[in-house]
Motif scaffolding. Structure first.
Motif, PDB file in Angstrom:
ATOM      1  N   GLY A 166     -19.391  63.609 -81.445  1.00 15.97           N
ATOM      2  CA  GLY A 166     -20.456  64.547 -81.115  1.00 15.97           C
ATOM      3  C   GLY A 166     -19.945  65.866 -80.601  1.00 15.97           C
ATOM      4  N   LYS A 167     -20.900  66.683 -80.166  1.00 15.73           N
ATOM      5  CA  LYS A 167     -20.620  68.033 -79.722  1.00 15.73           C
ATOM      6  C   LYS A 167     -21.462  68.288 -78.482  1.00 15.73           C
ATOM      7  N   LYS A 168     -20.846  68.852 -77.453  1.00 16.24           N
ATOM      8  CA  LYS A 168     -21.600  69.094 -76.217  1.00 16.24           C
ATOM      9  C   LYS A 168     -22.562  70.263 -76.423  1.00 16.24           C
ATOM     10  N   VAL A 169     -23.819  70.067 -76.072  1.00 18.42           N
ATOM     11  CA  VAL A 169     -24.811  71.136 -76.189  1.00 18.42           C
ATOM     12  C   VAL A 169     -24.885  71.909 -74.881  1.00 18.42           C
ATOM     13  N   GLY A 170     -24.971  71.191 -73.766  1.00 16.67           N
ATOM     14  CA  GLY A 170     -25.045  71.848 -72.476  1.00 16.67           C
ATOM     15  C   GLY A 170     -25.606  70.896 -71.441  1.00 16.67           C
ATOM     16  N   MET A 171     -25.784  71.410 -70.222  1.00 10.03           N
ATOM     17  CA  MET A 171     -26.289  70.556 -69.139  1.00 10.03           C
ATOM     18  C   MET A 171     -27.674  71.017 -68.701  1.00 10.03           C
TER      19      MET A 171
ATOM     20  N   GLN B  32     -32.912  75.405 -77.866  1.00  6.14           N
ATOM     21  CA  GLN B  32     -34.030  74.608 -78.371  1.00  6.14           C
ATOM     22  C   GLN B  32     -33.796  73.128 -78.126  1.00  6.14           C
ATOM     23  N   LEU B  33     -32.540  72.701 -78.332  1.00  7.35           N
ATOM     24  CA  LEU B  33     -32.215  71.291 -78.113  1.00  7.35           C
ATOM     25  C   LEU B  33     -32.349  70.936 -76.636  1.00  7.35           C
ATOM     26  N   LEU B  34     -31.872  71.858 -75.774  1.00  7.41           N
ATOM     27  CA  LEU B  34     -31.980  71.603 -74.335  1.00  7.41           C
ATOM     28  C   LEU B  34     -33.448  71.552 -73.919  1.00  7.41           C
ATOM     29  N   ASP B  35     -34.251  72.465 -74.480  1.00  7.25           N
ATOM     30  CA  ASP B  35     -35.676  72.480 -74.162  1.00  7.25           C
ATOM     31  C   ASP B  35     -36.333  71.167 -74.583  1.00  7.25           C
TER      32      ASP B  35
ATOM     33  N   VAL C  99     -27.890  65.949 -66.124  1.00  7.28           N
ATOM     34  CA  VAL C  99     -27.538  65.312 -67.392  1.00  7.28           C
ATOM     35  C   VAL C  99     -26.834  66.288 -68.332  1.00  7.28           C
ATOM     36  N   THR C 100     -26.034  65.723 -69.223  1.00  8.19           N
ATOM     37  CA  THR C 100     -25.403  66.496 -70.292  1.00  8.19           C
ATOM     38  C   THR C 100     -26.036  66.081 -71.609  1.00  8.19           C
ATOM     39  N   VAL C 101     -26.393  67.067 -72.424  1.00 12.10           N
ATOM     40  CA  VAL C 101     -26.968  66.778 -73.738  1.00 12.10           C
ATOM     41  C   VAL C 101     -25.857  66.879 -74.783  1.00 12.10           C
ATOM     42  N   ILE C 102     -25.735  65.826 -75.594  1.00 16.65           N
ATOM     43  CA  ILE C 102     -24.701  65.790 -76.632  1.00 16.65           C
ATOM     44  C   ILE C 102     -25.385  65.638 -77.980  1.00 16.65           C
ATOM     45  N   GLN C 103     -25.004  66.505 -78.916  1.00 15.15           N
ATOM     46  CA  GLN C 103     -25.471  66.324 -80.296  1.00 15.15           C
ATOM     47  C   GLN C 103     -24.480  65.375 -80.953  1.00 15.15           C
ATOM     48  N   ALA C 104     -24.939  64.159 -81.258  1.00 13.48           N
ATOM     49  CA  ALA C 104     -24.011  63.130 -81.728  1.00 13.48           C
ATOM     50  C   ALA C 104     -24.438  62.615 -83.092  1.00 13.48           C
ATOM     51  N   GLY C 105     -23.479  62.568 -83.994  1.00 13.35           N
ATOM     52  CA  GLY C 105     -23.749  62.046 -85.328  1.00 13.35           C
ATOM     53  C   GLY C 105     -24.694  62.950 -86.102  1.00 13.35           C
ATOM     54  N   PRO C 106     -25.155  62.584 -87.302  1.00 12.05           N
ATOM     55  CA  PRO C 106     -24.722  61.375 -87.987  1.00 12.05           C
ATOM     56  C   PRO C 106     -23.266  61.467 -88.458  1.00 12.05           C
TER      57      PRO C 106
END
Lengths: 130, 228
Positions: free
Chosen positions: B6-11, A12-15, B24-31
């Protein structure tokens, strides 16, 4: 189950990130349709629109990387261009004529020449007349 | 100088401003919560300690829950410290919450993570050795390191091969920094950072994101413009 939910939450976050790059107003066109693809081309600081007309023979991928392949014959030579569906450089796609097909990939057209290339016309609501 | 855990979500891939396709790489960062503020008077140096991702208090021991209680929060899974300059007073307060808004779009960031473990790897994979020919009489040593020492090359180095000699061994699962990622976009609602390129570690791996320490001579966006 918890693992499955975790994976779903992640995609969902990637989407959410991908959705910003997706076009919302893509005109409906089908495999076998003849389309005008309007491409913006940058030369130095100038920007102009180039139109590529041909038959859609394939559509593959999903999300931001979805592409479609357009084939046409130029000077007795087959030319295929693969366009990224969601690229900002593909400004407009206009279906001009509907073609009757029974498969999703029309790679058999590559072996055909002359009149055999032309698909039977199918009356369909989504095409525009020039 | 900003820092965030943060935590890596994926690319994935997104389109840039000029229609270029970016990996791109998506990172879940904070709070992130400020767990502790260290000052020169009390600790000998200035620093701030951040905590990321809640964990049940019952999963942590008393000292750890007590440490979190001081900041009026729950224990955290991933805790890291950022050093601050010694001269000035730290501007962080205990219990403060830090979000992705500390960064700006198009800023350069460094990402620090723990790389994927590769297990016991040979010299070709670990150090990029060339190995030996596949044929022409080579037998049983296609991926071997070759000679590791000789009497002459080791002269003055004591017994055995030189220290630091590249050999087979454990590869990966080490702290890795990748520098100067362009921050493509920020999602404040979902606490997401989208950085250009790949970052170390697996998906779900913890990472530290900080403003780039050394700015590149030409920022990535400048280079792309000149290519047009």
């Amino acid at each position: 189950m918890a693992q499955k939910n975790k994976i779903a939450a992640k995609s969902q976050l990637l989407d959410a990130v991908e959705n910003k790059s997706l076009k919302q107003d893509i005109p409906h066109f089908e495999i076998g349709d003849t389309v005008d693809v309007h491409c913006s081309i940058k030369e130095g600081n100038k920007e102009r629109i180039q139109v590529f007309t041909g038959t859609v023979i394939a559509r593959k991928g999903r999300g931001t990387s979805e592409t479609f392949t357009v084939r046409r014959i130029v000077n007795n030579e087959g030319v295929e261009r693969i366009f990224p569906l969601h690229s900002p450089n593909v400004v407009d796609i206009r279906p001009v004529r509907s073609g009757k097909t029974r498969r999703a990939k029309l790679y058999f057209l590559r072996k055909r020449t002359g009149k055999a290339v032309k698909l039977a016309h199918r009356h369909s609501g989504h095409t525009v007349t020039k | 100088m900003a820092i965030l855990l943060g935590k890596k979500v994926g690319m994935t891939q997104v389109y840039g401003e000029r229609g270029n396709f970016l990996p791109v790489t998506v990172i879940q960062a904070g709070p992130c919560v400020v767990m502790q503020v260290k000052t020169a008077e009390t600790d000998g140096y200035n620093a701030v300690q951040f905590g990321f991702e809640d964990v049940k208090p019952s999963r942590r021991n008393n000292p750890q829950t007590g440490h979190a209680d001081k900041a009026n929060t729950v224990p955290k899974k991933f805790i890291k410290e950022m050093r601050l300059p010694d001269e000035t007073e730290p501007e962080y307060k205990l219990g403060d919450s830090i979000t992705v808004s500390v960064f700006e779009e198009n800023e350069s960031v460094d990402v620090i993570g723990t790389s994927k473990g590769k297990g016991f790897a040979g010299v070709m994979k670990r150090h990029g050795f060339a190995g030996f020919p596949a044929s022409h009489g080579t037998e049983r040593k296609h991926r071997a390191p070759g000679s590791i020492s000789s009497f002459a090359s080791d002269a003055g180095h004591g017994p055995g091969p030189k220290k630091g000699k590249k050999m087979a061994g454990h590869m990966g699962h080490s702290r890795v920094t990748t520098k100067n990622h362009k921050l493509v976009s920020i999602d404040e609602e979902r606490n997401l950072l989208v950085v250009k390129g790949a970052i170390p570690g697996p998906a779900d791996g913890y990472c530290i994101i900080r403003s780039a320490k050394s700015q590149p001579k030409r920022v990535a966006s400048d280079k792309e413009q000149s290519n047009d």
